[in-house]
Design a protein around this motif. Structure first.
Motif: not given
Lengths: 351, 339, 333
Positions: B60-65, B181-187, B273-279
């Motif tokens: 899931a970490f790859i999801v962000f980029p 933590v990373l999710a918040i950062g990337f959002v 699309g939004k980062m939150l959606g992917a998370v």
């Protein structure tokens, strides 16, 4: 508004699928629930995890496992990831740990890669055994071995020598370069070849067909092109031996190049009957699965602990003893079985 | 032009707020939780729910980029191979006597380098599409991993290394903590910063944003390097969970990641699309798989369910997008006239 | 006017590029030949061509999909599903005429392709995501219909296995079918209105729509055609290897896409030639056939393959850039 209708329609669709899936397997579960309510004691659940789904050897192995578990009135859980990966197996084992199964039997995709998750299972009181392809000694209680790797390796060289009159070039067509089983057998083949009676036999190449039909075929073709005097191909894997035999059949090289190794009778029936492969070996996957199921039961019922010298009754198969190996302990099913023109007919429909 | 795209963000209304895709995903998550706890007695307890995250969060970490990349209308299918290569380098260095901490740093560096190389090729040869470049490097990176380790596996890491994949921070899995933590950062990065707005601008109209002075090349390099870096983080967690590594690990991870991003409502047709959606989508797919695993559904049924879920959910997203499409098309035509 | 100039340039470019690719193949062949003289023997060349036939059939279909700016990741699964259904039918009815078996495979493939086409054209899902979803679904269905078993050689009728080993007019049937499809595609994309419309749609979807091209119809067509070809390839695959497995052709879609890319098809749509794609497939065929021949360590094969693909892609791009620059210079003069 129209859009929301569509959205809700699709949601219903998804839900139905989910519910359907739930029900399908749920029904099996409910019968178990009933017994546990009535009898006051839950049915013991034994899980087996094979390398990947849709593999006939694995299906038969799991069938044998299920038979054994049913005999001891337990419930068998049969699992396999879609692709033969360690990651997929780790995920399944975590799911099994959450379900608090009594035992996990695993045919591993990697010797070391499952150690952490299997240790976690052992710490939670789950009995762990490996079957077919082992995990390391620290992460299992006992390994159920189809046959001694040394015997498997040596017998294939002996058979090849007999087929080609002890003289000429031979090649090995294996599965993937990562397959620990195959690599071990090939090591023993090389050791057997060092004996003086095989002086006139030369192992020219070990090729890898990755258990893919197309790759195994082109590797076989390359072997035939590179070594025109090649006398035999040893393929210790079902896809490899069938693909190699198919190439020999198509090229009309029957009798000039022989194929032997390990393969499923159903896949090899055609080529044993047409003489491309005079005979080959395999063990009975149903028996292997059955023995694994019985071993799992013996561990859970605390008849054995997996230590050297333990003995137990494995139902129809008779009595077995746990023996020591280089890394951990194991139970040995027996010698590999020879399939030839005389017996292939009765086995090709079995597995 | 770029300012106009930014002002594309509509005014806040409650109706629009609840029509967002993210709510749909939350609803889906609730439904999955309800069904899971009904079909399996083992689902609804703290250990199961937290331990489950350990099984699906590594990739899931790859999801962000990947969200950023797909918003920019690009794609990266080399991430699985990048993870494999960084994992192999880390293990090989450690086995050669390099201290573990340095090996981990090397792992991150290798990942970032792989990503940077993808980005560099894309920037240097603009007419190459990301599919071509990353398809080639996908084969190349895994090929290098095979060259290094051949048929061996590498491992025997120090005990503390297993903490990444198996450790807890006050009862919560470490991997979950880091992910949050990373999710918040990337959002925040994508939704609140200039870089984020520029990523959307590039996705909405790459040419226009190039003309209007957005440094498209720099952003592309950054995002692809991030993808490599995150693939290396995935590699660390994966390796820690396995305790050893082989060249064939993380196979086909790219497809799993793309499925998560697509379910998250990111459409590559133009910066939506939004980062939150992917998370959220990560958890939807993760818990769906875990729940179906608890009732021991056969692998082939799981495949069919996930395939259909992906298509159905994207169909829904798509109807939202196409409704707004005429509006956008009009803008695009306008842009063409201007240029 | 400028559109016309562009098309002329592209035509020139296409030719030049194919010579580049051809040169690359020749160079590679010479290197392999020097290392192992068995490479250019008639026997080995026959093997090479036979093994490349299925790949090139699929690559031609994929070319059309890529030209419309689409992609189809489901073909490996479609191939497995149609091959499996054909094999199961042959197992149940051993007297079935082989042509009927091929037909069954094609029908299954066409249905799979049509579903994808519908999702892409009517529903408007991105091809990469729609085909990714269907890839999972079709693969799951393959395991499901087969009951997770394989269909083995002895369970197939001889006539069915002979599809791949027999020959028509002295040419192996697989190769013969590939040639027929090649000729058909060459005619179809160059000489028919629909064929040209596919290119027009790919190079500029907006203006193609304005000029009255029914884009939905074209999308349906290319995906259904791709599905049909995958179905055909599935039957041929099963017949060639005399075995149907659930995991047949897993990941093969990437090989097919690689063949197209090497052949000069642009993922950005509108560009791609039948001969180029054929050469791309041949290059991969040479690599698959040649690398095992030259005794390169099996662990290095993948890395070498990746490096050669990357070099070929970059080579193509650099050539294209140079040609374009030269054209621009010429225009100034």
């Amino acid at each position: 508004m129209k859009r929301w209708k569509l959205v809700s329609l699709l949601m219903v669709f998804v839900l139905t699928i989910l519910a359907a899936c739930g029900q399908e397997t749920g029904s099996g579960e409910s019968s178990e629930g009933n017994t546990s309510d009535g009898g006051g004691e839950a049915v013991t659940r034994h899980a087996i995890v094979f390398k990947s789904t849709g593999n006939p050897f694995g299906e038969k192995l799991m069938e044998g496992f299920e038979n054994a578990i049913e005999e001891v009135e337990g419930e068998a859980i049969l699992r396999a990831p879609e692709q033969p990966t360690v990651e997929g197996q780790i995920q399944i084992i975590e799911e099994l740990i959450s379900q608090q199964v009594a035992s996990i039997t695993i045919a591993a995709n990697d010797y070391d890669g499952l150690e952490p998750v299997l240790k976690k299972a052992i710490n939670k009181g789950i009995k762990v055994i490996s079957v077919d392809s082992a995990v390391n000694g620290d992460s299992r209680m006992v390994h159920v071995n189809q046959a001694d790797p040394e015997a498997i390796g040596r017998i294939q060289i002996q058979a090849t020598s007999e087929m080609i009159g002890g003289k000429g070039q031979i090649a090995v067509l294996s599965a993937t370069s990562q397959a620990s089983n195959q690599n071990l057998w090939i090591e023993w083949m090389k050791k057997e070849l060092e004996k003086p009676e095989y002086d006139k036999m030369e192992l020219v190449e070990v090729a890898y067909g990755d258990d893919l039909r197309d790759k195994s075929v082109s590797e076989t073709e390359a072997l035939l092109q590179s070594y025109p005097d090649l006398k035999a191909i040893i393929a210790p894997t079902t896809v490899g031996i069938a693909a190699a035999s198919k190439v020999i059949t198509d090229k009309g090289l029957q009798g000039e190049v022989v194929v032997t190794g390990l393969g499923l009778p159903s896949e090899m029936a055609e080529y044993i009957e047409n003489g491309v492969s005079p005979w080959m070996y395999l063990w009975n996957p149903i028996d292997l699965g059955y023995l694994a199921g019985r071993t799992a039961d013996a561990l859970v019922e605390e008849q054995i602990t997996g230590a050297e010298g333990d003995t137990f009754e494995a139902g129809d198969l008779g009595s077995y003893e746990v023996v020591k190996t280089e890394d951990g302990t194991e139970v040995l099913l027996g010698d590999p079985f020879e399939f030839n023109k005389d017996n292939i007919d009765e086995w090709k429909d079995v597995y | 032009m770029s300012t106009r795209i930014v002002s594309n963000i509509q005014k806040f209304t409650w109706k629009r707020f609840f029509l967002q895709w993210e709510w749909m995903l939350i609803a889906l998550l609730v439904i999955i939780f309800t069904i899971n706890s009904n079909i399996s007695p083992y689902f609804l307890n703290y250990t199961s729910i937290t331990d489950a995250t350990m099984t699906f969060l590594d990739k899931a970490f790859i999801v962000f980029p990947m969200v950023m990349i797909m918003i920019m209308r690009e794609i990266d299918i080399s991430v699985g191979s990048t993870a494999a290569l960084s994992s192999i380098v880390m293990a090989t260095l450690y086995n050669a006597g390099v201290p573990m901490v340095i090996a981990i740093v090397a792992c991150l560096l290798v990942g970032a380098l792989c990503g940077f190389f993808n980005g560099y090729l894309l920037v240097k040869y603009r007419e190459l599409s990301a599919v071509i470049v990353t398809l080639s490097t996908m084969i190349l990176y895994r090929g290098i991993a095979y060259m290094i380790l051949e048929d061996r596996s590498a491992g025997d890491f120090p005990d503390w290394f297993s903490y990444f994949g198996w450790g807890y921070v006050g009862g919560i899995p470490f991997i979950l903590c880091l992910f949050v933590v990373l999710a918040i950062g990337f959002v925040l990065l994508l939704q609140k910063t200039t870089i984020g707005r520029r990523i959307y601008a590039v996705g909405s109209n790459p040419k226009a944003s190039r003309f209007s002075g957005v440094k498209v090349d720099k952003i592309k390099l950054l995002v692809f390097t991030l993808a490599g870096l995150m693939a290396a983080i995935t590699a660390i967690f994966l390796t820690s969970r396995m305790g050893s590594t082989r060249p064939n690990v993380a196979n086909m991870y790219e497809l799993d990641v793309i499925a998560m991003v697509a379910l998250g409502g990111i459409s590559t047709v133009g910066g939506k699309g939004k980062m939150l959606g992917a998370v959220l989508a990560v958890f939807v797919i993760g818990y769906l798989q875990f729940g179906l695993g608890l009732i021991n559904i056969p692998a082939q049924m799981l495949l069919i369910v996930i395939g259909i879920l992906l298509i159905v959910s994207v169909t829904v997203t798509n109807f939202r997008v196409t409704r707004k499409a005429p509006q956008r098309k009009a803008k695009k035509n306008q842009a063409k006239k201007v240029s | 006017m400028s559109e016309m100039m562009k098309s002329i340039n592209l035509a020139k470019l296409g030719k030049f590029r194919e010579f580049g690719l051809l040169g690359f193949i020749v160079l590679l062949s010479i290197v392999i030949q020097l290392l192992n003289p068995a490479f250019l023997s008639p026997g080995n060349l026959t093997d090479l061509i036979k093994n490349t036939a299925i790949l090139s059939i699929l690559a031609l279909g994929m070319m059309l999909v890529l030209i419309t700016r689409g992609i189809d990741l489901s073909i490996g699964a479609t191939l497995a599903l149609s091959g499996m259904i054909a094999a199961l039918t042959v197992r149940a009815y051993p007297d079935l005429h082989p042509l009927l078996a091929i037909l069954i495979g094609i029908v299954v493939g066409v249905v799979c392709g049509a579903v994808l086409g519908l999702l892409v054209s009517k529903v408007g899902i991105l091809p990469i995501i729609a085909s990714l979803g269907l890839m999972n679904a079709f693969r799951g269905m393959t395991y499901w219909v087969s009951g997770r078993e394989w269909v083995s050689a002895y369970q197939m009728s001889d006539s069915f296995k002979h599809i791949a080993t027999s020959s028509i007019l002295g040419i192996n049937t697989l190769v013969f079918i590939a040639i027929i499809i090649f000729i058909f595609f060459n005619y179809f994309v160059n000489n028919t209105v629909t064929g040209r419309q596919i290119y027009a749609l790919g190079s500029n979807p907006d203006s193609a729509k304005i000029s009255g091209i029914n884009s939905d119809r074209i999308y349906m067509l290319v995906y259904t055609l791709m599905g049909g070809l995958s179905g055909l390839a599935g039957v041929l695959w099963v017949s060639k290897f005399a075995s149907a497995q659930g995991n047949t052709g897993s990941g093969y879609e990437l090989t097919v896409i690689a063949a197209c890319i090497l052949g000069g098809v642009s993922i950005n749509g509108g560009v791609g030639k039948v001969t180029g794609v054929l050469l791309g497939a041949v290059l991969l065929g040479v690599l698959d056939n040649g690398l095992p021949l030259i005794n390169v360590s099996p662990f290095w094969q993948m890395g070498i393959e990746g490096a050669i693909i990357l070099i070929a892609v970059l080579f193509n791009t650099i050539v294209k850039k140079t040609v374009e620059r030269n054209n621009l210079l010429r225009r100034v003069i």
